[in-house]
Design an enzyme around this catalytic site. Structure first.
Site, PDB file in Angstrom:
ATOM      1  N   LYS A 192      -1.021  -3.882  -9.808  1.00  0.00           N
ATOM      2  CA  LYS A 192      -0.283  -4.474  -8.679  1.00  0.00           C
ATOM      3  C   LYS A 192      -0.081  -3.364  -7.651  1.00  0.00           C
ATOM      4  O   LYS A 192       1.044  -3.056  -7.224  1.00  0.00           O
ATOM      5  CB  LYS A 192       1.048  -5.050  -9.204  1.00  0.00           C
ATOM      6  N   ASP A 226      -1.634 -10.870 -10.534  1.00  0.00           N
ATOM      7  CA  ASP A 226      -1.340 -12.311 -10.389  1.00  0.00           C
ATOM      8  C   ASP A 226      -2.634 -13.102 -10.187  1.00  0.00           C
ATOM      9  O   ASP A 226      -2.848 -14.152 -10.799  1.00  0.00           O
ATOM     10  CB  ASP A 226      -0.321 -12.570  -9.263  1.00  0.00           C
ATOM     11  N   ASP A 250       0.350  -6.434 -22.147  1.00  0.00           N
ATOM     12  CA  ASP A 250       1.109  -7.243 -23.099  1.00  0.00           C
ATOM     13  C   ASP A 250       1.071  -8.715 -22.689  1.00  0.00           C
ATOM     14  O   ASP A 250       0.750  -9.605 -23.476  1.00  0.00           O
ATOM     15  CB  ASP A 250       2.557  -6.728 -23.119  1.00  0.00           C
TER      16      ASP A 250
END
Ligand code: NAD
Length: 363
Positions: A192, A226, A250
């Site tokens: 990100k 995302d 994770d």
């Protein structure tokens, strides 16, 4: 000579799936001398620590371990045994293959990707400060001094996200080396960096640098996390090896487990320098504890990864083929793999392991 392996049964459904996996690994025709040691919530009550020193000693000595899931209390109580093991043994790489086996219901024909998750830093570093503590207040004060633009609501809790060049470099290199070893074509770095320009930015810049060493051999690309989630849900077949910082790794591991039939199927291994600990992606599913209901496949396939690591390639292939045949037939599988989850003919944990052992003997 028998290979010595540490077995940590874990808690919740851990012992059931661990011992099912142990039986299947033994039946695959490899001589293993198991050293069983215990960690987790049950051990905490008896020994005052969920991770006794003898567990670490056993893994350091044997260099290879397989572990059932261990419960981590939410919000308070002891810190995660899983995170502690990865840190203590510097198991920096988490390898999670996500493969769709025939017989598992899916809208996709093929999925065969590998998640490589960084295991030692990021928000998992365990550097946290509760709201209202003198430490959290001092930290807020220091940050305001360093960055006058920084704004806080009163008394925030704070978790620190360290990402280093050294740890990013070794995980990305591990992903590329895995690509070469497994004859894969592409590595995708997930981040990100558009928002976290410092931490995720460093991860991405480092990944781009490492990728140059593999130019012409392995393709490289990057995706914002995302967007990556959406792409995985729509076209997982476009991806090969994903390399991610700890937290995204994770979360996307569970997403990918969902794509291949659920957590009951998804195996994993935590790899360090000369030491490795294999475990399923799933947790201890406490509601199914002692019910002989949980799917042992993820633990058994973690055993397949372990056999590969031990160089027992024939036994690994035999075991994976036996699992694949049981999944394809769809008869002796646990409730989570039946079209109707309340199907009364669903196999229990040990019955599914028995079916896999029958397949091994029939080979
Ligand atoms: P979970 O993976 O235990 O369960 C999530 C869901 O998946 C539940 O509905 C569960 O029933 C189902 N599920 C999981 N494993 C299954 C299996 N083998 N067969 C069939 N269904 C299965 O996740 P959670 O509920 O978020 O966590 C429970 C505990 O496990 C927590 O304390 C958590 O910290 C811990 N945990 C441990 C590990 C580990 O030991 N490596 C990993 C993840 C979570």
């Amino acid at each position: 000579m028998k290979k010595k392996v540490t077995l940590i049964p874990g808690d919740g459904i851990g012992p059931e799936v661990s011992f099912a996996a142990q039986r299947c690994i033994d039946a695959a025709g490899v001589a293993i001398d198991w050293e069983v040691v215990n960690a987790g919530a049950d051990v905490m009550e008896k020994k005052g620590t969920p991770l006794p020193e003898e567990v670490l000693e056993s893994i350091r000595k044997n260099k290879v371990a397989i572990k059932g899931p261990v419960t981590t209390p939410i919000g308070s109580g002891f810190r995660s045994v899983n995170v502690a093991l990865r840190k203590e043994l510097d198991l920096f790489a988490c390898l999670r293959p996500c493969k769709l086996y025939p017989g598992i219901p899916s809208i996709f024909k093929t999925i065969d990707l590998i998640i490589v998750r960084e295991n030692t830093e990021d928000l998992y570093a365990g550097i946290e400060f509760h709201e209202g503590t003198p430490e959290a207040k001092a930290l807020v004060q220091k940050i305001k001094e360093l960055d006058p633009q920084a704004k806080f609501y009163p008394d925030p809790a704070i978790s620190i996200k360290p990402i280093s060049k050294a740890a990013s470099e070794r995980i990305v290199r591990f992903a590329f080396e895995t690509a070469i070893k497994e004859k894969r074509k592409k590595v995708t770095a997930v981040h990100k960096a558009n928002i976290m320009k410092c931490s995720d930015g460093l991860f991405l810049r480092t990944a781009r640098e490492v990728a140059k060493d593999y130019e012409g051999k392995i393709l490289f690309e990057d995706r914002i996390v995302d967007n990556m989630c959406m792409q995985l849900v729509q076209k997982p077949m476009d991806y090969d090896i994903l390399v991610l910082p700890n937290l995204y790794g994770d979360i996307l591991s569970d997403l990918c487990a969902g794509l291949i039939g659920g957590l009951g199927i998804a195996p994993g291994g935590n790899i360090g320098n000369g030491v490795a600990l294999f475990e399923a992606t799933h947790g201890s599913a406490p509601k199914y504890k002692g019910m002989n209901k949980a799917n042992p496949t993820a633990m058994i396939l973690s055993g397949v990864l372990m056999l590969h690591y031990l160089g027992e390639f024939k036994a690994a292939d035999r075991l994976e083929n036996a699992v694949a045949r049981v999944l394809k037939e769809g008869r002796f599988v646990t409730y989570d793999l039946k079209p109707d989850r309340n199907d009364p003919t669903a196999a229990g944990t040990s019955q599914m392991a028995d079916a896999i052992i029958r397949e091994l003997r029939a080979q």
